[in-house]
Design an enzyme around this catalytic site. Structure first.
Site, PDB file in Angstrom:
ATOM      1  N   LYS A  58     -11.737-107.323 -31.925  1.00  0.00           N
ATOM      2  CA  LYS A  58     -12.704-108.303 -31.422  1.00  0.00           C
ATOM      3  C   LYS A  58     -12.751-108.243 -29.894  1.00  0.00           C
ATOM      4  CE  LYS A  58     -12.760-109.510 -35.782  1.00  0.00           C
ATOM      5  NZ  LYS A  58     -11.858-110.381 -36.480  1.00  0.00           N
ATOM      6  N   ASP A 117      -3.496-117.773 -34.918  1.00  0.00           N
ATOM      7  CA  ASP A 117      -4.348-116.594 -35.064  1.00  0.00           C
ATOM      8  C   ASP A 117      -5.417-116.683 -33.973  1.00  0.00           C
ATOM      9  OD1 ASP A 117      -6.165-114.629 -35.704  1.00  0.00           O
ATOM     10  OD2 ASP A 117      -6.412-115.215 -37.802  1.00  0.00           O
ATOM     11  N   TRP A 150     -11.105-118.128 -41.972  1.00  0.00           N
ATOM     12  CA  TRP A 150      -9.898-117.335 -41.702  1.00  0.00           C
ATOM     13  C   TRP A 150      -8.625-118.116 -41.955  1.00  0.00           C
ATOM     14  CZ3 TRP A 150     -10.190-112.595 -42.440  1.00  0.00           C
ATOM     15  CH2 TRP A 150     -11.306-111.842 -42.074  1.00  0.00           C
TER      16      TRP A 150
END
Ligand SMILES: *Cc1c(COP(=O)(O)O)cnc(C)c1O
Length: 365
Positions: free
Chosen positions: A201, A177, A102
């Site tokens: 999530k 993040d 990511w």
């Protein structure tokens, strides 16, 4: 209703209590005579839902008053562009710490808008650890330092909160993040200039992206930043410059209230520690299964593991599914298996997984 144990990395399982509440209110929310999906975002009912969600989140994470909470859209991937568009300002370069798939994607996207300095990367060692902050090579005058504090795909979680002030760089905003572990552990929001997270999530339905941003970072957007993605505009309009993802905000609000009933973030963190320990202790003791991540940086939320004999992978997945344990296949870039055990996964789900894995190993080992 018969529900499975869902180990999906995202969109992921939601607390059953929340789904039941939403179902009960689907046709008529609090005697409004309509459901939340049908409400004007400017009406008093929805405005109160959004305000309560924001207040509960502020309380759960102890967000200081000089930070704004924004309900945005586009997911964390869109934020990879929206952040440089908003925060580069008159600076040339942003620093990125690359610890997995990511943050790698984030730094690549940022290059479309400015210069990127890779302050540290664990790519060469296969994204199995977090580089100590003392070794980060920060540039002289970065617009911000970017980290992904839980790498969902690689299963690597920061064991420390990066503290730029302690590194003598208090003036540089830290951008984090936190998509896959926000609200799973106690954090000090004031260490960050900006925190962002896709909702699917640990918060709620896909379509909502959460941004927590320090007020002094508003108003720096580049002239070509889309108006709807200019943090200052979004903040000034209380996340309603354009129509926000109303139903996703409502469900997120129910999740925040559920979290408060669980005792808040510290209480859920203790449960997350117990869940992760159960699974990692089992993996460590096993000769049939393994895991590659540095024990100091193992994610409590996303647990990649593998069968030492990978010819058994398909049988493992098929038998797990038959036993009511689903979405265990690992991401294709890592292979093997991955169990995502977010806040909504109870200890009983992890116990069921470990019991199945023990049984499978006994039969096939
Ligand atoms: C899931 C995830 C993303 C991507 O989110 P989208 O909603 O698909 O844009 C980005 N970063 C992390 C850490 C994630 O877990």
């Amino acid at each position: 209703v018969s529900r499975v144990w869902n180990f999906s990395a995202g969109p992921a399982a939601l607390p059953e209590e929340v789904l039941r509440e939403a179902a009960a209110e689907m046709l008529d929310w609090h005697d409004a005579g309509m459901g939340v999906m049908e409400m004007s975002h400017r009406g008093s009912e929805f405005v109160s839902i959004a305000a309560q969600a924001e207040a509960d989140l502020r309380e759960l994470l102890a967000v200081p008053p000089n930070y704004r909470i924004l309900f945005m859209q586009g997911g964390a991937i869109a934020l990879n562009a929206i952040i440089p568009l908003n925060l580069l300002g008159d600076k040339r370069v942003a620093d990125y710490v690359v610890t997995g798939a990511w943050s790698q994607k984030s730094q690549k996207e940022a290059r479309r808008y400015g210069e990127v300095n890779i302050a540290a990367s664990t790519e060469a060692s296969g994204f199995t650890s977090v580089p100590a902050a003392a070794g980060w090579r920060l540039s002289d005058d970065p617009a911000y330092v970017f980290v992904c504090t839980n790498e969902t795909i690689d299963g690597v979680e920061f064991p420390f909160e990066p503290d730029l002030a302690a590194m003598g760089r208090a003036e540089v905003p830290l951008v984090a993040d936190m998509s896959s572990h926000i609200l799973s552990r106690v954090i000090d929001v004031s260490q960050c200039g900006l925190i962002f997270a896709g909702a699917q999530k640990n918060i709620g339905p896909a379509g909502l992206t959460l941004v927590i941003v320090r007020e002094d970072l508003l108003g720096r957007a580049m002239p070509h930043c889309p108006t709807a993605f200019d943090f200052k505009v979004v903040a000034e309009h209380h996340s309603m410059y354009n129509t926000p993802p109303t139903y996703a905000i409502y469900i997120a609000g129910l999740v925040f209230r559920w979290l408060k009933r669980q005792g808040g973030v510290a209480a859920i963190e203790a449960r997350n520690v117990a869940k992760a320990r159960l699974l990692y202790d089992f993996l460590d003791a096993s000769e049939f299964y393994g895991t590659r991540v540095d024990p100091a940086c193992r994610s409590r939320m996303n647990v990649p593991f593998f069968l030492r004999d990978e010819t058994l992978d398909d049988a493992f997945l098929a038998e797990a599914k038959a036993a009511g344990l689903v979405q265990l296949k690992g991401h294709k870039s890592v292979g093997g298996m991955r169990a995502s055990i977010y806040n909504a996964m109870p200890l009983a789900g992890v116990e069921a997984l470990v019991a199945f894995m023990r049984d499978f190993a006994a039969r096939r080992g």
